[in-house]
Design an enzyme around this catalytic site. Structure first.
Site, mmCIF file in Angstrom:
data_model
loop_
_atom_site.group_PDB
_atom_site.id
_atom_site.type_symbol
_atom_site.label_atom_id
_atom_site.label_comp_id
_atom_site.label_asym_id
_atom_site.label_seq_id
_atom_site.Cartn_x
_atom_site.Cartn_y
_atom_site.Cartn_z
ATOM 1 N N LYS A 81 -2.215 -15.283 -1.592
ATOM 2 C CA LYS A 81 -3.478 -15.888 -2.022
ATOM 3 C C LYS A 81 -3.198 -16.725 -3.272
ATOM 4 C CE LYS A 81 -6.535 -15.361 -4.923
ATOM 5 N NZ LYS A 81 -6.818 -16.787 -5.168
ATOM 6 N N GLU A 98 2.543 -9.168 -13.368
ATOM 7 C CA GLU A 98 2.998 -10.118 -14.401
ATOM 8 C C GLU A 98 1.748 -10.621 -15.099
ATOM 9 O OE1 GLU A 98 6.043 -10.601 -15.187
ATOM 10 O OE2 GLU A 98 7.109 -9.779 -13.469
ATOM 11 N N CYS A 158 2.231 -18.016 -19.885
ATOM 12 C CA CYS A 158 2.144 -16.637 -20.368
ATOM 13 C C CYS A 158 3.172 -16.390 -21.462
ATOM 14 C CB CYS A 158 2.353 -15.679 -19.205
ATOM 15 S SG CYS A 158 3.849 -16.057 -18.304
ATOM 16 N N GLU A 213 -4.777 -14.777 -26.028
ATOM 17 C CA GLU A 213 -3.943 -15.883 -25.536
ATOM 18 C C GLU A 213 -4.699 -17.181 -25.769
ATOM 19 O OE1 GLU A 213 -3.367 -14.699 -21.318
ATOM 20 O OE2 GLU A 213 -1.318 -15.337 -21.671
HETATM 21 P P1 NAP Z 1 -6.475 -14.976 -13.316
HETATM 22 O O1 NAP Z 1 -7.864 -15.450 -13.559
HETATM 23 O O2 NAP Z 1 -6.180 -13.548 -13.563
HETATM 24 O O3 NAP Z 1 -6.157 -15.371 -11.810
HETATM 25 C C1 NAP Z 1 -4.900 -15.131 -11.225
HETATM 26 C C2 NAP Z 1 -5.067 -15.012 -9.729
HETATM 27 O O4 NAP Z 1 -5.888 -13.879 -9.441
HETATM 28 C C3 NAP Z 1 -5.762 -16.201 -9.079
HETATM 29 O O5 NAP Z 1 -5.226 -16.399 -7.793
HETATM 30 C C4 NAP Z 1 -7.200 -15.728 -8.987
HETATM 31 O O6 NAP Z 1 -7.956 -16.352 -7.988
HETATM 32 C C5 NAP Z 1 -6.987 -14.266 -8.648
HETATM 33 N N1 NAP Z 1 -8.137 -13.429 -8.960
HETATM 34 C C6 NAP Z 1 -9.066 -13.608 -9.920
HETATM 35 N N2 NAP Z 1 -9.966 -12.588 -9.892
HETATM 36 C C7 NAP Z 1 -9.585 -11.768 -8.888
HETATM 37 C C8 NAP Z 1 -10.103 -10.549 -8.345
HETATM 38 N N3 NAP Z 1 -11.186 -9.967 -8.847
HETATM 39 N N4 NAP Z 1 -9.449 -9.978 -7.317
HETATM 40 C C9 NAP Z 1 -8.351 -10.549 -6.815
HETATM 41 N N5 NAP Z 1 -7.816 -11.695 -7.257
HETATM 42 C C10 NAP Z 1 -8.418 -12.301 -8.299
HETATM 43 O O7 NAP Z 1 -5.414 -15.795 -14.170
HETATM 44 P P2 NAP Z 1 -5.241 -17.371 -14.263
HETATM 45 O O8 NAP Z 1 -6.322 -17.894 -15.164
HETATM 46 O O9 NAP Z 1 -5.098 -17.980 -12.925
HETATM 47 O O10 NAP Z 1 -3.808 -17.477 -14.958
HETATM 48 C C11 NAP Z 1 -3.646 -17.347 -16.321
HETATM 49 C C12 NAP Z 1 -3.189 -15.938 -16.695
HETATM 50 O O11 NAP Z 1 -1.998 -15.627 -15.980
HETATM 51 C C13 NAP Z 1 -2.820 -15.813 -18.142
HETATM 52 O O12 NAP Z 1 -3.287 -14.596 -18.664
HETATM 53 C C14 NAP Z 1 -1.300 -15.831 -18.129
HETATM 54 O O13 NAP Z 1 -0.709 -15.215 -19.225
HETATM 55 C C15 NAP Z 1 -1.018 -15.111 -16.864
HETATM 56 N N6 NAP Z 1 0.329 -15.417 -16.366
HETATM 57 C C16 NAP Z 1 1.275 -14.453 -16.441
HETATM 58 C C17 NAP Z 1 2.567 -14.720 -16.016
HETATM 59 C C18 NAP Z 1 3.624 -13.684 -16.107
HETATM 60 O O14 NAP Z 1 4.640 -13.850 -15.452
HETATM 61 N N7 NAP Z 1 3.451 -12.614 -16.864
HETATM 62 C C19 NAP Z 1 2.883 -15.986 -15.504
HETATM 63 C C20 NAP Z 1 1.897 -16.955 -15.438
HETATM 64 C C21 NAP Z 1 0.608 -16.644 -15.868
HETATM 65 P P3 NAP Z 1 -8.891 -17.614 -8.369
HETATM 66 O O15 NAP Z 1 -7.949 -18.696 -8.616
HETATM 67 O O16 NAP Z 1 -9.742 -17.847 -7.207
HETATM 68 O O17 NAP Z 1 -9.682 -17.215 -9.598
#
Ligand code: NAP
Length: 491
Positions: free
Chosen positions: A185, A261, A295, A392
């Site tokens: 997804k 992650e 991140c 962040e």
């Molecule tokens: P996010 O809002 O947590 O979304 C990540 C993924 O999860 C997206 O595909 C999102 O879908 C999905 N999602 C959201 N709510 C969900 C739910 N209730 N159930 C299942 N899936 C759900 O994060 P983001 O804004 O895309 O990315 C930024 C974050 O990712 C930051 O906190 C960053 O630090 C972290 N990150 C971490 C790493 C690492 O390796 N540690 C790498 C890159 C990014 P939708 O797109 O439809 O909302």
């Protein structure tokens, strides 16, 4: 600033449908959602909008393919990955254009993401044929111990928007290598890049059902439909800590294997013995890669009081000179933020820091629309109570705080629930080792501003996550260890 319209017609092979059971198809009810270019705010494409029933169909296909896929020779899995590596590399410009259009980063950075992503395909293609077990004799000298590695089984992969190709490749490649089938997804903001990767993998010979992709605008409902299905065996998630916690809760229903992650709040330490020019070079990359939307992005600059003025002046000069504009323009250094909500959040954090007494050395206000542009910003004399030191920032904002002693710097660096990445600049190797031992972080960049490397274990401690991606550790996340006790062969 140019705002020329951009379109995925530039990328003729772009795919916008669900991929399930080896077929491209529309979503149930032909539902679609739109993907926008963050530089122009213009729509780029209508993408199939998977429903919970589509997710279930994808899981059915993954489950149906699992047995044969697990029995496929490692060499065959390895060569699929190798062909995909070659194809992604050969199609670098196509992938880079798509990444820039849907995500906003400058083309040069998008090309770097393509190279980084392709390397996961090659690395895990090599690892696919190196997964071995062991044979041993128990301490009593009688029982023999036969230990093997087996694919975990059907896996749900959930990826964020900030590295649309790398985050998908970093999960798909080890799952293929290990023999797991998948439902992916992708983020709703950036589904196009992972759909193109899917096409490349299918063309490289990935059998039907091994990888199924369900773009959707309703993540929570669509994921809920399959995450509590007992046939699913693993979830690998990259995204925010908040969503990670929710998925961990759902994973408890059937005790799934999980790789998480999550978010970060990386400290960037500059000691009095550092090479300040090298530290500024490192700071530019650690802060501004992906416009600060990483991140691993340096979130807090902790600088020794004896070098803080020099570091701040040099960082300000470098950041103020960068060109902000659409990523598709070759002269651009800093593209737009992903959307308006993100830009507002970044600016609110800056305003809060200024209210707490921070001095804006450059930047500090959103740029005119269209496009969600925010300029590189340096904040000096940031008060420890400012929100941006705890959250962040996810934007091109560098807050600078001074420290006096090494123990004080380490305590400040560790005063966060996150523990993903940290950076430190010092010429003292003994101090470097003390930092390695005392900083609560999964990854430390010592005199270097980038820690990501396909050959290294990427991941965090504390609330930054569970498990590792890449390196020798990456494939283990998709394998389980089983053992057989064999009776005494001489009895
Ligand atoms: P996010 O809002 O947590 O979304 C990540 C993924 O999860 C997206 O595909 C999102 O879908 C999905 N999602 C959201 N709510 C969900 C739910 N209730 N159930 C299942 N899936 C759900 O994060 P983001 O804004 O895309 O990315 C930024 C974050 O990712 C930051 O906190 C960053 O630090 C972290 N990150 C971490 C790493 C690492 O390796 N540690 C790498 C890159 C990014 P939708 O797109 O439809 O909302």
């Amino acid at each position: 600033m140019s705002t020329k319209p951009s379109t995925i017609r530039d990328v003729e092979t772009a795919e916008t449908r669900i991929y399930e059971g080896g077929q491209w198809r529309d979503a149930q009810g032909a539902r679609t959602f739109q993907v926008f270019d963050p530089a122009t705010e213009m729509p780029l494409a209508s993408v199939a909008d998977a429903t919970p029933d589509d997710a279930l169909a994808a899981l059915n296909s993954a489950v149906a393919a699992q047995r044969d896929w697990a029995r496929t020779a490692p060499r065959v899995r390895s060569e699929i990955l190798r062909r995909a590596f070659d194809a992604v590399t050969a199609r670098t410009e196509e992938f880079a254009a798509l990444i820039t259009l849907e995500m906003g980063k400058p083309l040069a950075e998008a090309r770097a993401e393509v190279a980084y992503s392709a390397e996961f395909l090659r690395w895990f293609g090599e690892e696919a044929v190196r997964s071995t077990g062991r044979f041993g004799t128990a301490p009593d000298g009688r029982t023999r111990l036969l230990v093997g590695k087996f694919p975990v089984g059907p896996t749900l992969l959930i990826t964020p928007w900030n590295f649309p190709l790398a985050m998908a490749a970093r999960k798909i490649a080890p799952a293929i290598a290990a023999g797991c089938t998948m439902v992916l997804k992708p983020a709703a903001l950036t589904p196009l890049t992972s759909l193109l990767l899917t096409r490349v993998l299918a063309d490289a010979g990935l059998p039907p059902g091994v990888l199924n992709v369900i773009p959707t605008s309703s993540a929570a409902q669509t994921v809920s439909a399959i995450i509590t299905d007992p046939r699913l065996r693993k979830v690998s998630f990259t995204g925010s800590t908040e969503v990670g916690r929710r998925l961990l809760g759902q994973s408890a229903t059937h005790v799934l294997r999980t790789s998480m992650e999550l978010g970060g709040n990386a400290p960037f330490l500059v000691f009095d013995d550092a090479d300040i020019d090298a530290a500024v070079d490192g700071a530019i990359v650690a802060k501004l890669r992906n416009m600060g939307q990483a991140c691993t992005a340096a979130n807090r600059f902790l600088v020794h009081e004896s070098v803080v003025e020099e570091f701040t002046d040099k960082l300000t000069d470098r950041m103020a000179a960068l060109v902000v504009g659409p990523g598709i323009d070759p002269d651009t250094h800093i593209g737009p933020l992903i959307d308006e909500v993100s830009r507002r959040k970044v600016h609110d954090l800056v305003l809060d820091a200024v209210e707490h007494g921070a001095v804006v050395r450059t930047g500090g206000a959103p740029l005119p629309s269209p496009g969600h542009f925010y300029p590189p910003t340096v904040l000096a004399d940031v008060d420890p109570g400012s929100c941006l030191l705890r959250e962040e920032i996810f934007g091109p904002v560098a807050p600078i705080i001074r420290f006096e002693t090494e123990p004080e710097a380490i305590a400040m660096a560790n005063s966060t629930e996150y523990g993903l990445a940290a950076y430190a600049y010092t010429r003292d190797t003994a101090r470097g080792l003390r930092l390695m031992e005392q900083l609560e972080t999964g990854m430390l960049g010592l005199n270097v501003g980038v820690v990501s490397n396909p050959a290294a274990p990427f991941g965090g401690v504390k609330q930054s996550g569970l498990g590792r991606e890449g390196g020798l550790e990456g494939i283990e996340e998709y394998l389980e260890t089983r053992y057989t006790a064999v009776g005494d062969p001489y009895a």
